[in-house]
Design a protein around this motif. Structure first.
Motif, PDB file in Angstrom:
ATOM      1  N   UNK A  22       0.359  -0.936   0.480  1.00 46.73           N
ATOM      2  CA  UNK A  22      -0.405   0.199  -0.234  1.00 46.73           C
ATOM      3  C   UNK A  22       0.663   1.301  -0.324  1.00 46.73           C
ATOM      4  N   UNK A  23       0.860   2.081  -1.202  1.00 41.96           N
ATOM      5  CA  UNK A  23       1.493   3.809  -1.340  1.00 41.96           C
ATOM      6  C   UNK A  23       2.780   3.168  -1.315  1.00 41.96           C
ATOM      7  N   UNK A  77      15.796  -7.099  -7.920  1.00 39.90           N
ATOM      8  CA  UNK A  77      16.119  -5.035  -8.177  1.00 39.90           C
ATOM      9  C   UNK A  77      15.725  -4.095  -8.147  1.00 39.90           C
ATOM     10  N   UNK A  78      16.263  -2.931  -7.253  1.00 36.11           N
ATOM     11  CA  UNK A  78      15.425  -1.173  -7.058  1.00 36.11           C
ATOM     12  C   UNK A  78      13.664  -1.480  -7.704  1.00 36.11           C
ATOM     13  N   UNK A  79      12.885  -2.320  -6.408  1.00 42.51           N
ATOM     14  CA  UNK A  79      11.871  -2.123  -5.900  1.00 42.51           C
ATOM     15  C   UNK A  79      11.596  -1.337  -4.750  1.00 42.51           C
ATOM     16  N   UNK A  80      10.084  -1.455  -4.378  1.00 42.29           N
ATOM     17  CA  UNK A  80       9.468  -0.641  -3.287  1.00 42.29           C
ATOM     18  C   UNK A  80       8.863  -1.175  -2.507  1.00 42.29           C
ATOM     19  N   UNK A  81       9.265  -2.450  -1.106  1.00 43.98           N
ATOM     20  CA  UNK A  81       8.386  -3.835  -0.961  1.00 43.98           C
ATOM     21  C   UNK A  81       7.670  -2.981   0.198  1.00 43.98           C
ATOM     22  N   UNK A 127       4.342  -1.609   2.675  1.00 41.75           N
ATOM     23  CA  UNK A 127       3.545  -0.579   2.827  1.00 41.75           C
ATOM     24  C   UNK A 127       4.174   0.745   3.211  1.00 41.75           C
ATOM     25  N   UNK A 128       4.178   1.819   1.916  1.00 41.91           N
ATOM     26  CA  UNK A 128       4.709   3.649   2.023  1.00 41.91           C
ATOM     27  C   UNK A 128       6.177   3.241   2.260  1.00 41.91           C
ATOM     28  N   UNK A 129       6.338   2.268   0.839  1.00 42.08           N
ATOM     29  CA  UNK A 129       7.842   2.224   0.945  1.00 42.08           C
ATOM     30  C   UNK A 129       8.578   2.897  -0.711  1.00 42.08           C
ATOM     31  N   UNK A 130       9.384   3.058  -0.311  1.00 41.78           N
ATOM     32  CA  UNK A 130       9.970   4.078  -1.258  1.00 41.78           C
ATOM     33  C   UNK A 130      10.850   3.700  -2.107  1.00 41.78           C
ATOM     34  N   UNK A 131      11.180   3.639  -3.650  1.00 40.80           N
ATOM     35  CA  UNK A 131      12.787   3.356  -4.167  1.00 40.80           C
ATOM     36  C   UNK A 131      12.727   4.540  -4.957  1.00 40.80           C
ATOM     37  N   UNK A 132      13.944   5.400  -4.823  1.00 35.67           N
ATOM     38  CA  UNK A 132      14.754   7.132  -5.437  1.00 35.67           C
ATOM     39  C   UNK A 132      15.595   6.270  -6.243  1.00 35.67           C
TER      40      UNK A 132
END
Length: 135
Positions: free
Chosen positions: A87-88, A124-128, A130-135
């Motif tokens: 989520x998000x 690689x390069x994942x946002x895993x 809730x509320x996670x972000x990969x920059x």
């Protein structure tokens, strides 16, 4: 096609047993007993054949790898790159080049347990989460 053949044969045999019952009840009893024994033996042979036969995996690559995920799980036969899972969650910025694909000779199974993540290649390069972000 085979299902229709079995259905037609079963219908014809049933109709024949009903006619035999009306015409000669004593003969119908013996005929039904023999027919039941033959059908039971055929069902036994079919069951043993089905249990012994090991199906060949129908993978498009010709390999034997099976990819399975339990409820809520995520499984991939290769790399998992640039995904937002949860989520998000979001992936922003330029992606990292994907790593090499798994070797084609690998036939190991990939299985994610309940709510788990599994990959046959690189993650690689994942946002895993809730509320996670990969920059």
């Amino acid at each position: 096609m085979g299902v229709w053949v079995v259905a037609v044969v079963a219908g014809v045999v049933s109709a024949g047993l009903i006619v035999a019952l009306v015409v000669n009840p004593d003969m119908a009893d013996r005929t039904a007993s023999v027919t039941g024994a033959i059908v039971g033996l055929a069902a036994f042979v079919l069951a043993v054949t089905s249990l012994v036969h090991t199906p060949v995996p129908s993978s498009g690559t010709g390999g034997g790898r099976r990819v399975r995920a339990a409820r809520g799980g995520i499984a991939a036969g290769g790399n998992i790159t640039g995904n937002a899972i949860g989520d998000r969650s979001k992936v922003v910025g330029s992606p990292t080049p994907a790593g090499p694909a798994p070797a084609s000779g690998q036939d190991s199974d990939v299985r994610a347990a309940r709510d788990g993540l599994a990959a046959g290649g690189n993650v690689t390069d994942n946002a895993l989460g809730d509320n996670s972000e990969r920059r």
